[in-house]
Design a protein around this motif. Structure first.
Motif, mmCIF file in Angstrom:
data_model
loop_
_atom_site.group_PDB
_atom_site.id
_atom_site.type_symbol
_atom_site.label_atom_id
_atom_site.label_comp_id
_atom_site.label_asym_id
_atom_site.label_seq_id
_atom_site.Cartn_x
_atom_site.Cartn_y
_atom_site.Cartn_z
ATOM 1 N N THR A 139 17.163 56.624 142.211
ATOM 2 C CA THR A 139 16.102 56.025 143.020
ATOM 3 C C THR A 139 15.272 55.088 142.154
ATOM 4 O O THR A 139 15.227 55.224 140.933
ATOM 5 C CB THR A 139 15.163 57.100 143.618
ATOM 6 O OG1 THR A 139 14.564 57.847 142.547
ATOM 7 C CG2 THR A 139 15.906 58.030 144.554
ATOM 8 N N SER A 180 20.695 50.789 149.661
ATOM 9 C CA SER A 180 21.933 51.408 149.207
ATOM 10 C C SER A 180 23.109 50.458 149.411
ATOM 11 O O SER A 180 23.688 50.393 150.498
ATOM 12 C CB SER A 180 22.177 52.727 149.946
ATOM 13 O OG SER A 180 21.170 53.646 149.627
ATOM 14 N N SER A 216 16.348 54.908 147.484
ATOM 15 C CA SER A 216 17.708 55.082 146.994
ATOM 16 C C SER A 216 18.236 53.766 146.446
ATOM 17 O O SER A 216 18.048 52.711 147.048
ATOM 18 C CB SER A 216 18.610 55.570 148.131
ATOM 19 O OG SER A 216 19.945 55.638 147.702
#
Length: 199
Positions: free
Chosen positions: A13, A184, A18
């Motif tokens: 993170t 992500s 993330s």
């Protein structure tokens, strides 16, 4: 080292979000923390570049934001007497000077009879540097490229340099300021390139 770092990448993170980017530089980072790495110039990879502008833009932003986060890690965790730390400092100094010097030259109110010469010299230096960097094209024998294509690619080296200066550099500044907006993998939900099989 890879086994020791297993699981970290998937759960990384940054500022509470993330982040699954720049896995190659992350492995380099962990290798440096556990010993050292070496540069292997004969190890090459060919990148599949998206064919559409939105896809290309997302790819570049993902790479640039990930690089910015890694640089922050290197500045924080690498030994201050080591080459990795100072190479990162030098890169940011180069970026700052690349903006400050032209701005000072253009906005200075005093008359400079040599300003035209400086601009011409700067353009010639950039031209030469682009061709010097492009010489690496001739160090690899490729089955998917003719000698004529290779020569044409070399001739277009200044165009690549102009693209880096006009498009990629401003994009990098934006990525630096927005690196906290990591997602992500960004574009990895779908493949955005067409793999051409050259036999």
């Amino acid at each position: 080292m890879v086994r020791a770092a297993a699981g970290v990448y998937e759960n990384e993170t940054f500022r509470g979000r993330s982040m699954q980017m720049n896995d190659d530089s992350m492995l380099t980072f962990y290798s440096l923390l556990n010993g050292y790495t070496v540069h292997q110039p004969s190890s090459l990879a060919f990148t599949l570049v998206p064919e559409r502008w939105p896809h290309y833009l997302r790819q570049q932003m993902r790479w640039m934001r990930g690089t910015m986060v890694r640089h922050l890690w290197w500045l924080r965790y690498m030994p201050q007497g080591g080459i990795v730390f100072w190479t990162t400092v030098a890169e940011y100094l180069h970026i700052v000077l690349g903006v400050v010097i032209p701005v000072v030259l253009v906005t200075d109110g005093d008359y400079h009879p040599l300003l035209g010469t400086i601009a011409v010299d700067g353009a010639l230096t950039a031209l030469v540097m682009n061709y010097l960097m492009a010489l690496r094209l001739f160090t690899v024998r490729r089955s998917d490229m003719t000698a004529r294509q290779q020569a044409l690619l070399f001739a277009l080296a200044p165009v690549a340099g102009l693209w880096r200066a006009v498009v990629l550099r401003p994009l990098y500044f934006y990525a630096m300021l927005t690196c906290h907006r990591v997602k992500s993998w960004g574009t990895r939900a779908a493949v955005e390139v067409t793999l051409v099989n050259v036999g």
